[in-house]
Design a protein around this motif. Sequence first.
Motif, short mmCIF file in Angstrom:
data_model
loop_
_atom_site.label_atom_id
_atom_site.label_comp_id
_atom_site.label_asym_id
_atom_site.label_seq_id
_atom_site.Cartn_x
_atom_site.Cartn_y
_atom_site.Cartn_z
N ALA A 221 3.85 -10.04 1.73
CA ALA A 221 4.39 -8.69 1.98
C ALA A 221 5.92 -8.70 1.93
O ALA A 221 6.54 -7.80 1.37
CB ALA A 221 3.90 -8.19 3.34
N ARG A 222 6.52 -9.73 2.52
CA ARG A 222 7.99 -9.81 2.49
C ARG A 222 8.49 -10.04 1.07
O ARG A 222 9.52 -9.51 0.68
CB ARG A 222 8.46 -10.93 3.41
N ARG A 223 7.74 -10.83 0.32
CA ARG A 223 8.12 -11.10 -1.07
C ARG A 223 8.06 -9.83 -1.92
O ARG A 223 8.92 -9.59 -2.78
CB ARG A 223 7.17 -12.14 -1.65
N LEU A 224 7.05 -9.00 -1.66
CA LEU A 224 6.85 -7.77 -2.44
C LEU A 224 7.60 -6.58 -1.86
O LEU A 224 7.57 -5.49 -2.44
CB LEU A 224 5.35 -7.44 -2.52
N GLY A 225 8.23 -6.76 -0.69
CA GLY A 225 8.93 -5.65 -0.05
C GLY A 225 7.99 -4.64 0.57
O GLY A 225 8.36 -3.47 0.73
N MET A 226 6.77 -5.07 0.94
CA MET A 226 5.79 -4.17 1.54
C MET A 226 5.78 -4.34 3.05
O MET A 226 6.36 -5.28 3.59
CB MET A 226 4.38 -4.47 0.99
N LEU A 227 5.11 -3.41 3.73
CA LEU A 227 4.92 -3.53 5.16
C LEU A 227 3.73 -4.45 5.41
O LEU A 227 2.62 -4.20 4.93
CB LEU A 227 4.68 -2.16 5.79
N ALA A 228 3.95 -5.50 6.18
CA ALA A 228 2.92 -6.52 6.39
C ALA A 228 1.63 -5.96 7.00
O ALA A 228 0.54 -6.35 6.57
CB ALA A 228 3.47 -7.65 7.26
N PRO A 229 1.67 -5.06 8.00
CA PRO A 229 0.42 -4.55 8.56
C PRO A 229 -0.49 -3.91 7.52
O PRO A 229 -1.71 -4.09 7.55
CB PRO A 229 0.88 -3.52 9.60
N ILE A 230 0.12 -3.17 6.59
CA ILE A 230 -0.69 -2.50 5.58
C ILE A 230 -1.33 -3.50 4.63
O ILE A 230 -2.53 -3.43 4.33
CB ILE A 230 0.19 -1.49 4.80
N LEU A 231 -0.54 -4.47 4.17
CA LEU A 231 -1.08 -5.47 3.25
C LEU A 231 -2.19 -6.29 3.92
O LEU A 231 -3.21 -6.60 3.30
CB LEU A 231 0.04 -6.40 2.78
N LEU A 232 -2.02 -6.62 5.20
CA LEU A 232 -3.03 -7.41 5.90
C LEU A 232 -4.32 -6.63 6.11
O LEU A 232 -5.42 -7.19 5.99
CB LEU A 232 -2.46 -7.88 7.24
#
Length: 522
Positions: free
Chosen positions: A21-32
């Motif tokens: 998520a950090r690599r893609l610039g996304m919010l981690a809760p959503i990706l998880l």
Amino acid sequence: MDGLLEVVILVAVAVLGVALARRLGMLAPILLVVGGLALSFVPGFPEVHLEPEMVLVGILPPLLYVAAIETSVPAFRFNLRPILLLAVGLVIFTALVVGFVLHMLLPEVPLSLCIALGAVLAPPDAVAATAIARRIGLPRRLVTILEGESLINDATALVLLRVATGAATGAAVGFLEIGRDIVIAAGGGIAVGAVGAVIIGFLHKKITDPLLDTALSLLTPFLIVMVAEEIHSSGVVAVVVAGLYLGHRMPTLMSAASRLQSDAFWQLTRFLLEGLVFLLVGLQLRDIVRELDTPWGEVAWITAAVIGTLIVTRFLWVFPSTYVPRLIPRIRQRDPFPPVSHPIVVGWAGMRGVVTLAAALALPATSEVEYPRDLFIWLAFAVIVVTLVLQGATLPAVARRLRLPQDETTQDALAEASVQNAASKAARDRLDELAGDGVPERVLHKLRDLGEHRVNKAWERLGGEGETPSRVYGRLRREMIDAERGVFRAARDEGRIPEEVLRRAQRDLDLEETMLHRTVEE
């Protein structure tokens, strides 16, 4: 061994998910959550059954505690009115509205059970609010309000859930009983949290070993929540009260070494627990779908109606609660009308999380009252996924679109420099008092230079974009530290010093580099 392997796999997936998520610039809760949804249908992936007790007693207390100890008590006190309006008023309002809407859609289900589900769905999640609001850089006051709401609203929802389920299962519930439950839950939680905080604070003050201090800090939320639950009061309220008190007084309760170690420990704990929480939510999809016994057409429109009601209800409450109290001149003078962008963002920031699912799983499975428990659990799960993915993912864009005013970093830097100037003066005055005790002049000169350097560094942050002298100093000193490390490692490899000497020297160098990190990064 299989259980341990499953835990390792889940932790590894959570860590990889956050890293991605950090690599893609996304919010981690959503990706998880989305990753958990996908993994729940992967053959052979561990099936994890979320136990309500594990969430409410094992996961929630440490997360609430670390959020509370990092919350500014003065800011919390200043924003107490909007926090309580959201954490108490909005939860009750949402539970009632959702309950009546659901009862209209499912008239065969008792109204009390529909309100119970409304209480389950009402509170936004503490983990989601903290993880998302801070990540997207909302103004500090909005973050305080959202975090304060999420710290308290679970207690309101759980008390309301207890009352509603009690009424549904035949327990006598009147105004006296409701009032008694509220007093026991809220009042008892405040009392347990306050007493526990005083005792824990006393122990922190007596303990000088950083490891023991950190161990006590780890035990604190669990001890407090167990005592609170034992007397049937709110463990959530107790943990929050204790966390606010201890966090506010932490500078005087723990040594510098203890604070550094405890802070590092809680950062890792929160990182792992937050990752696991959102991953576990997504992994429940397979079981929930398998248990669902309601026709999918009916499920779809009931789900859409409930989610729509939740979103609309929050806006219907947020706007009046933001502006109506300020019609009173005394309140308006102290706290002027905010721009309309503020209530819009607060209204859109209604992400639900694992507590909603845990509370739904805790709904009674009893033959005394017939109701579609599988549908209720699905609704809780769908609300979590949709609010996290829809609202959580679009909240940054909403904030940008509204051109939400950011906190003025220049004002922060100016305030810091002013206070640092006063602090350095106090340090110089204290040094002058001690100067006559046979202290060598070169030591006094070095200490005065250090104090002047700290003041200059604070004022330099108000300067331009160029590299300040403090940054140059930090950059060059880090290069020097790397060179020193190389010499110590070579000496260890050649057998000229033992491993213990290397570790001691490396620890000193690491501490110095950590102190330089802020200078180089800013």
